[in-house]
Scaffold this motif. Sequence first.
Motif, PDB file in Angstrom:
ATOM      1  N   ILE A 123       0.830  -1.199   0.000  1.00 49.70           N
ATOM      2  CA  ILE A 123       0.000   0.000   0.000  1.00 49.70           C
ATOM      3  C   ILE A 123       0.866   1.251   0.000  1.00 49.70           C
ATOM      4  CG2 ILE A 123      -1.721   1.298   1.317  1.00 49.70           C
ATOM      5  CD1 ILE A 123      -2.749  -1.424   2.357  1.00 49.70           C
ATOM      6  N   HIS A 124       1.886   1.263   0.847  1.00 53.67           N
ATOM      7  CA  HIS A 124       2.762   2.429   0.945  1.00 53.67           C
ATOM      8  C   HIS A 124       3.605   2.631  -0.303  1.00 53.67           C
ATOM      9  CE1 HIS A 124       2.691   2.581   5.648  1.00 53.67           C
ATOM     10  NE2 HIS A 124       1.559   2.990   5.089  1.00 53.67           N
ATOM     11  N   ALA A 125       3.730   1.605  -1.124  1.00 55.08           N
ATOM     12  CA  ALA A 125       4.494   1.759  -2.370  1.00 55.08           C
ATOM     13  C   ALA A 125       3.866   2.807  -3.286  1.00 55.08           C
ATOM     14  CB  ALA A 125       4.594   0.417  -3.087  1.00 55.08           C
ATOM     15  N   GLN A 126       2.596   3.136  -3.051  1.00 52.33           N
ATOM     16  CA  GLN A 126       1.925   4.168  -3.837  1.00 52.33           C
ATOM     17  C   GLN A 126       2.247   5.575  -3.348  1.00 52.33           C
ATOM     18  OE1 GLN A 126      -2.350   3.245  -4.240  1.00 52.33           O
ATOM     19  NE2 GLN A 126      -1.885   1.252  -3.338  1.00 52.33           N
ATOM     20  N   SER A 127       2.877   5.682  -2.186  1.00 51.82           N
ATOM     21  CA  SER A 127       3.169   6.994  -1.613  1.00 51.82           C
ATOM     22  C   SER A 127       4.245   7.709  -2.418  1.00 51.82           C
ATOM     23  CB  SER A 127       3.632   6.844  -0.161  1.00 51.82           C
ATOM     24  OG  SER A 127       4.074   8.077   0.360  1.00 51.82           O
ATOM     25  N   THR A 128       4.157   9.031  -2.459  1.00 52.76           N
ATOM     26  CA  THR A 128       5.137   9.822  -3.215  1.00 52.76           C
ATOM     27  C   THR A 128       5.862  10.851  -2.358  1.00 52.76           C
ATOM     28  OG1 THR A 128       3.448  11.446  -3.855  1.00 52.76           O
ATOM     29  CG2 THR A 128       3.819   9.578  -5.344  1.00 52.76           C
ATOM     30  N   PHE A 129       5.507  10.998  -1.070  1.00 55.86           N
ATOM     31  CA  PHE A 129       6.159  12.053  -0.286  1.00 55.86           C
ATOM     32  C   PHE A 129       7.540  11.609   0.189  1.00 55.86           C
ATOM     33  CE2 PHE A 129       4.408   9.818   3.471  1.00 55.86           C
ATOM     34  CZ  PHE A 129       5.449   9.940   4.378  1.00 55.86           C
ATOM     35  N   HIS A 130       8.393  12.603   0.428  1.00 53.33           N
ATOM     36  CA  HIS A 130       9.728  12.381   0.984  1.00 53.33           C
ATOM     37  C   HIS A 130       9.882  13.310   2.178  1.00 53.33           C
ATOM     38  CE1 HIS A 130      10.961   9.912  -2.446  1.00 53.33           C
ATOM     39  NE2 HIS A 130      10.366  10.818  -3.212  1.00 53.33           N
ATOM     40  N   SER A 131      10.409  12.782   3.275  1.00 54.53           N
ATOM     41  CA  SER A 131      10.471  13.573   4.489  1.00 54.53           C
ATOM     42  C   SER A 131      11.597  13.089   5.383  1.00 54.53           C
ATOM     43  CB  SER A 131       9.137  13.483   5.246  1.00 54.53           C
ATOM     44  OG  SER A 131       9.203  14.139   6.486  1.00 54.53           O
ATOM     45  N   ALA A 132      12.202  14.052   6.111  1.00 56.11           N
ATOM     46  CA  ALA A 132      13.185  13.693   7.134  1.00 56.11           C
ATOM     47  C   ALA A 132      12.503  13.117   8.368  1.00 56.11           C
ATOM     48  CB  ALA A 132      14.000  14.931   7.520  1.00 56.11           C
ATOM     49  N   LEU A 133      11.187  13.230   8.452  1.00 60.05           N
ATOM     50  CA  LEU A 133      10.461  12.742   9.619  1.00 60.05           C
ATOM     51  C   LEU A 133      10.240  11.236   9.588  1.00 60.05           C
ATOM     52  CD1 LEU A 133       7.771  15.570   9.808  1.00 60.05           C
ATOM     53  CD2 LEU A 133       9.695  15.246  11.353  1.00 60.05           C
ATOM     54  N   VAL A 134      10.054  10.678   8.401  1.00 58.10           N
ATOM     55  CA  VAL A 134       9.782   9.243   8.298  1.00 58.10           C
ATOM     56  C   VAL A 134      10.180   8.757   6.914  1.00 58.10           C
ATOM     57  CG1 VAL A 134       7.395   9.616   7.580  1.00 58.10           C
ATOM     58  CG2 VAL A 134       8.017   7.447   8.628  1.00 58.10           C
ATOM     59  N   ASP A 135      10.726   7.559   6.866  1.00 61.72           N
ATOM     60  CA  ASP A 135      11.047   6.877   5.617  1.00 61.72           C
ATOM     61  C   ASP A 135      10.176   5.621   5.584  1.00 61.72           C
ATOM     62  OD1 ASP A 135      12.170   5.124   3.703  1.00 61.72           O
ATOM     63  OD2 ASP A 135      14.132   6.059   3.885  1.00 61.72           O
ATOM     64  N   ARG A 203       7.243  18.172   5.128  1.00 61.94           N
ATOM     65  CA  ARG A 203       8.267  19.189   5.414  1.00 61.94           C
ATOM     66  C   ARG A 203       7.592  20.551   5.458  1.00 61.94           C
ATOM     67  NH1 ARG A 203      14.492  20.006   3.689  1.00 61.94           N
ATOM     68  NH2 ARG A 203      14.726  22.100   4.562  1.00 61.94           N
ATOM     69  N   THR A 204       7.866  21.299   6.518  1.00 56.23           N
ATOM     70  CA  THR A 204       7.254  22.607   6.647  1.00 56.23           C
ATOM     71  C   THR A 204       7.811  23.571   5.606  1.00 56.23           C
ATOM     72  OG1 THR A 204       6.818  24.448   8.149  1.00 56.23           O
ATOM     73  CG2 THR A 204       8.969  23.372   8.345  1.00 56.23           C
ATOM     74  N   ALA A 205       6.961  24.475   5.150  1.00 55.50           N
ATOM     75  CA  ALA A 205       7.382  25.525   4.229  1.00 55.50           C
ATOM     76  C   ALA A 205       7.625  26.840   4.957  1.00 55.50           C
ATOM     77  CB  ALA A 205       6.314  25.724   3.147  1.00 55.50           C
ATOM     78  N   ARG A 206       7.498  26.840   6.270  1.00 58.66           N
ATOM     79  CA  ARG A 206       7.684  28.063   7.042  1.00 58.66           C
ATOM     80  C   ARG A 206       9.171  28.399   7.148  1.00 58.66           C
ATOM     81  NH1 ARG A 206       2.636  28.736   9.490  1.00 58.66           N
ATOM     82  NH2 ARG A 206       1.429  26.789   9.497  1.00 58.66           N
ATOM     83  N   PRO A 207       9.537  29.660   6.999  1.00 57.11           N
ATOM     84  CA  PRO A 207      10.958  30.034   7.022  1.00 57.11           C
ATOM     85  C   PRO A 207      11.563  29.849   8.408  1.00 57.11           C
ATOM     86  CG  PRO A 207       9.562  31.990   6.986  1.00 57.11           C
ATOM     87  CD  PRO A 207       8.660  30.826   6.753  1.00 57.11           C
ATOM     88  N   GLY A 208      12.848  29.485   8.418  1.00 57.67           N
ATOM     89  CA  GLY A 208      13.595  29.411   9.659  1.00 57.67           C
ATOM     90  C   GLY A 208      13.410  28.147  10.454  1.00 57.67           C
ATOM     91  N   LEU A 209      12.675  27.159   9.935  1.00 60.41           N
ATOM     92  CA  LEU A 209      12.418  25.925  10.663  1.00 60.41           C
ATOM     93  C   LEU A 209      13.111  24.766   9.969  1.00 60.41           C
ATOM     94  CD1 LEU A 209       8.616  26.430  11.402  1.00 60.41           C
ATOM     95  CD2 LEU A 209      10.564  27.002  12.859  1.00 60.41           C
ATOM     96  N   GLY A 210      13.579  23.797  10.755  1.00 64.49           N
ATOM     97  CA  GLY A 210      14.386  22.712  10.223  1.00 64.49           C
ATOM     98  C   GLY A 210      13.575  21.666   9.478  1.00 64.49           C
ATOM     99  N   PRO A 211      14.253  20.750   8.774  1.00 60.04           N
ATOM    100  CA  PRO A 211      13.555  19.733   7.979  1.00 60.04           C
ATOM    101  C   PRO A 211      12.784  18.732   8.824  1.00 60.04           C
ATOM    102  CG  PRO A 211      15.921  19.307   8.029  1.00 60.04           C
ATOM    103  CD  PRO A 211      15.727  20.659   8.640  1.00 60.04           C
ATOM    104  N   GLN A 212      13.107  18.631  10.110  1.00 60.53           N
ATOM    105  CA  GLN A 212      12.396  17.698  10.982  1.00 60.53           C
ATOM    106  C   GLN A 212      11.355  18.404  11.855  1.00 60.53           C
ATOM    107  OE1 GLN A 212      14.648  14.592  12.910  1.00 60.53           O
ATOM    108  NE2 GLN A 212      16.380  14.891  11.559  1.00 60.53           N
ATOM    109  N   PHE A 213      11.051  19.652  11.549  1.00 56.46           N
ATOM    110  CA  PHE A 213      10.052  20.376  12.321  1.00 56.46           C
ATOM    111  C   PHE A 213       8.666  19.753  12.107  1.00 56.46           C
ATOM    112  CE2 PHE A 213       6.892  23.666  13.064  1.00 56.46           C
ATOM    113  CZ  PHE A 213       7.307  24.192  14.284  1.00 56.46           C
ATOM    114  N   ALA A 214       7.951  19.516  13.196  1.00 60.02           N
ATOM    115  CA  ALA A 214       6.622  18.895  13.133  1.00 60.02           C
ATOM    116  C   ALA A 214       5.568  19.987  12.952  1.00 60.02           C
ATOM    117  CB  ALA A 214       6.358  18.091  14.402  1.00 60.02           C
ATOM    118  N   ASP A 215       5.194  20.237  11.699  1.00 65.94           N
ATOM    119  CA  ASP A 215       4.184  21.233  11.366  1.00 65.94           C
ATOM    120  C   ASP A 215       2.831  20.530  11.352  1.00 65.94           C
ATOM    121  OD1 ASP A 215       2.882  23.514  10.544  1.00 65.94           O
ATOM    122  OD2 ASP A 215       4.288  23.974   8.933  1.00 65.94           O
TER     123      ASP A 215
END
Length: 441
Positions: A123-135, A203-215
């Motif tokens: 099921i997850h093979a259909q996913s397209t997102f990429h994130s530092a929060l989860v692989d 991944r948050t699009a807010r300026p000044g926040l890191g790639p692992q920020f939980a938005d």
Amino acid sequence: MNRPVPLWALGLVVALGALALLGFGFVLLAPRKHGALGALAVQVASIPDTVGRAVGELLPYRPSIGQPYEPLPGGLWRRPGFVDPGYILVTVFDTAQGRWVVQLLRLRDGQVVRRYAPDIAAIHAQSTFHSALVDLARDKTNRRFMPMHPLLMSDGGLIVHDTSPLTRIDACGRPEWMIDGIFHHSLERASDGTLWAAYRLPRTARPGLGPQFADEGLMHLTAQGKVLARISVIDLLDANNLGYLWRARPYSDDPIHLNDIQPVPGDGPYWRNGDLLVSLRNLSLLLLYRPSTGQVLWSRGLPWRFQHDVSVLDDHRISVFDNHWRFAWDQPEQAEPDGTNRMLVYDFATGAVSAPLAATFRDLNIHTRAQGRATPLPGGDTMVEETELGRVMRLAPDGSVRWSYISADAGRNRFELRWTRYIDPLADKIGIQAAENARCE
């Protein structure tokens, strides 16, 4: 290998190594400022975690998170003379298959009437997102996927997630739809049949926040997987003059930690149908929020500390599973309940907070550092889940235990739970019958 090495050469290697280590640490202090070098440093620093995950794949079960526990036999215990007509949806580790499954367990006799083990990797093979929060390919394999707060549907299937896409499966585990993204914690049904789910942006699009920020966000959707609304927690806080609660603190990648969205059951003196109770763990904050206007009607931080699971008791009272943390903000790994967890009751009519099951929580030593649930049941009972220690129980108003379930293997090794859901035999009758009667190839 036996060739002599000059002392100056050894000293030079040690000095250069020390300088390289200091430089590596300097880059890791602010990796985003160092571009590709910073990204490489983060990758190198994550090697121990990657190795730990690989070793974890080899374990026969996942033990509790660093907490000692009493080895006890697994399964359901029922107090003689008490018959619970309901069911529970409980996530357990299947030692034979080496993976987590969801069981629909009948409480009157302890029988499992449906077992769900979807091919989540496919099921997850259909996913397209990429994130530092989860692989997903690494972290959410069939073996490691732990369905959280599964929701029973009218066709006998479930909606499941685990810091992963939100997926609806039928009674045989076949996928019906998937919403891509990172969904976590609670999934609740409103009185109109729509659903509310907690999610994080990849991944948050807010300026000044890191790639692992939980938005964090609240998603409103239908049972057919149609998204009706997405509401940013940061935006709703800012719009209601509450943004200072997280902006004024030292930087953290997880300053908010949305963990529960509870739709109110209907109109009352303090809320209207469509309103939501929202729990923000890392702010120790509860909100009464009206999506139709974007207004926070009520908010309160404390006396609950790092709470989970806010529920409606009646038209003027709510209950809160309070993890009751005692911790240092800059050292969250040292977090620990201050004695035991608590179930607190807040009365909107008086503003008073009480702890009606305090003695029972102490006697039973209910003590989960993270997670935890306190679900109101008919007759004034409460289903309490001690998540990390793998115990869920039904408590009478006087605190006596009507039944308890412990997740453990034959060796009495206890597993975590994942937000067990009580299934009402009347309200969920159609879904129960569909689950029991499903025939799968």
